[in-house]
Design an enzyme around this catalytic site. Structure first.
Site, short mmCIF file in Angstrom:
data_model
loop_
_atom_site.label_atom_id
_atom_site.label_comp_id
_atom_site.label_asym_id
_atom_site.label_seq_id
_atom_site.Cartn_x
_atom_site.Cartn_y
_atom_site.Cartn_z
N ASP A 105 -24.57 65.42 24.79
CA ASP A 105 -24.66 66.84 24.49
C ASP A 105 -26.06 67.30 24.08
OD1 ASP A 105 -21.97 67.10 25.00
OD2 ASP A 105 -21.38 66.80 22.91
N ASP B 214 -28.54 70.70 21.43
CA ASP B 214 -27.26 71.19 20.90
C ASP B 214 -27.40 71.29 19.38
OD1 ASP B 214 -24.68 72.08 20.86
OD2 ASP B 214 -23.75 70.17 21.28
N ASP C 184 -23.85 66.99 14.26
CA ASP C 184 -22.45 67.35 14.49
C ASP C 184 -21.56 66.23 14.00
OD1 ASP C 184 -23.34 69.65 15.67
OD2 ASP C 184 -22.40 69.30 17.62
N ARG D 45 -24.96 78.21 11.13
CA ARG D 45 -24.25 76.94 11.01
C ARG D 45 -24.96 75.96 10.08
NH1 ARG D 45 -21.64 75.41 16.96
NH2 ARG D 45 -20.58 77.42 17.28
#
Length: 431
Positions: free
Chosen positions: A230, A254, A258, A310
């Site tokens: 990703d 990305d 994560d 985020r």
């Protein structure tokens, strides 16, 4: 007790291998099936049914550290430049280079049981190349991280490593870049998939690209076909007991970090994040209730220039966001969906000049009639330039009285985060 039982009920979907579990694994063969099952068991074991006890312990350590050192925190002078309890555990020692594994004793928060490669051999990376994905050359970082046994991985000298494909790690590893200036840049990022007990410390990770996939070795005894990666800086996938500390990160294809697919027992501390849109995603899907097991501490980090949103964005789990410095965002700082529990304590939030972006929080995909029951609390946060945090949940649910003591207030954040990011450490001197 009822709340605990309800949390455990939503873990049932993770008991079954679902199609999403095979993400980026082109051939989900017997080896990967075994790893997935081992990861499931490790996650259930690492899950703490009483997360408030972890936050309580964390806050006590912060109080103990800052109360007796406050006078020494405003200057660089003196034998020790540590400004928070994680750093104070190891940075004041001039023998850190000969006692590197002491670092494993210093993690706090939900990742507190992480020991990485402690007790294993020291592996020295001497070669910055990454040319062979199936038979990596001894002395390279890729060769180090696929070994079966616990390893404490260090670097012979400063280097910039361009990963041709995602770096797939095995369990019980520490990547320790202290004493060298090590960049993972202009190639693929790090993948922690179905592993446990990983420490990543002291790296610069930036300009990460999407990997093309192909045949990649994922352990000393196995390789297989991977689909495209990703472009995350660090991808945590079905992994437990993870500590990411003193990393400088920016500009990945990305996310910077994560954590998805029931990853849990994670601490992200002392990092410096800059120049990125979607910084951290915890829980990738509103439909995967297995992420209710997710428990993550985000602490002593500096969210700096060029960030948009985020920091983090959360789903399902329990997230302790404590004593971080948010000096920049363009949209919002902390967001989420699917009723995550978010405890924000002692952070500094400096809102951007845009009048439409003063709110720290953002709830996605739910009307107020739904999200008003989510437990999002703010305690001791310092709000500047018009910043405001929209609380939700039971107004009588007071963490400070019912479960935890207060963290240090947001006014302490500049000193607690003063040395965020990768450090310049010299052997024979406190770091």
């Amino acid at each position: 007790m009822e709340a605990v039982n309800m949390r455990l009920l939503v873990l049932i979907p993770f008991l079954v291998i679902v199609p999403a579990v095979t993400a980026n694994i082109g051939d989900f063969d017997e080896v990967w099936q075994t790893r997935a099952e081992e990861a499931r068991k490790a996650a259930l074991q690492a899950y703490n049914p009483h997360p408030e006890k972890v936050t309580d312990n964390f806050n006590k350590k912060v109080h103990k550290s800052t109360n007796h050192t406050r006078r020494n925190l405003s200057k660089f002078s003196g034998p020790c430049m540590a400004t928070n309890p994680i750093d104070r555990c190891w940075r004041c020692r001039s023998d850190w280079a000969s006692n590197r594994m002491k670092l494993a004793d210093c993690v706090l928060g939900f990742g507190q049981q992480t020991t990485g490669g402690k007790g294993g051999k020291i592996y020295v990376v001497t070669d910055l190349s990454d040319n062979d994905m199936v038979n990596p050359k001894p002395g390279t970082l890729r060769h180090a991280v696929i070994q079966e046994e616990p390893l404490w991985i260090i670097f012979a000298h400063s280097m910039a490593i361009r990963l041709n494909e995602e770096l797939i790690m095995t369990s019980n590893k520490t990547i320790d870049a202290r004493g060298a200036n090590v960049h993972i840049a202009n190639g693929a990022g790090l993948t922690l998939q179905f592993v446990h007990n990983i420490i990543i410390h002291g790296l610069h990770i930036h300009d990460i690209k999407v990997g093309n996939g192909g045949l990649i070795r994922d352990s000393a005894s196995h390789y297989g076909f991977r689909t495209r990666s990703d472009g995350d800086g660090i991808s945590i996938f079905g992994a437990t007991n993870i500590w990411i500390d003193h990393i400088s990160m920016s500009n990945c294809a990305d996310g910077l970090i994560d954590a998805i697919m029931a990853s849990t027992a994670i601490t992200i501390s002392n990092c410096h994040f800059t120049h990125h849109n979607e910084v951290m995603l915890f829980g990738a899907s509103d439909s995967f209730s297995g992420d209710a097991i997710m428990q993550i501490t985000v602490t002593f980090n500096h969210f700096g220039q060029g960030l948009t949103q985020r920091m983090p964005r959360c789903r399902w789990g329990f997230f302790h966001v404590v004593n971080n410095d948010y000096t920049h965002w363009l949209m919002y700082a902390i967001g989420g969906s699917q009723h995550p529990t978010i405890l924000s304590q002692g952070n500094r939030f400096i809102a951007p000049p845009d009048i439409n972006c003063k709110e720290v929080t953002k709830r996605d995909y739910s009307p107020e009639s739904v999200w008003k029951s989510w437990t999002w609390r703010s305690q001791g946060d310092l709000m500047m330039n018009g910043a405001f945090f929209v609380k939700s949940g039971d107004p009588n649910f007071d963490f400070s009285n019912k479960y935890v003591i207060r963290a240090k207030p947001g006014t302490f954040v500049t000193r607690l985060t003063r040395f965020s990011g990768a450090l310049s450490c010299r052997e024979g001197m406190p770091c």
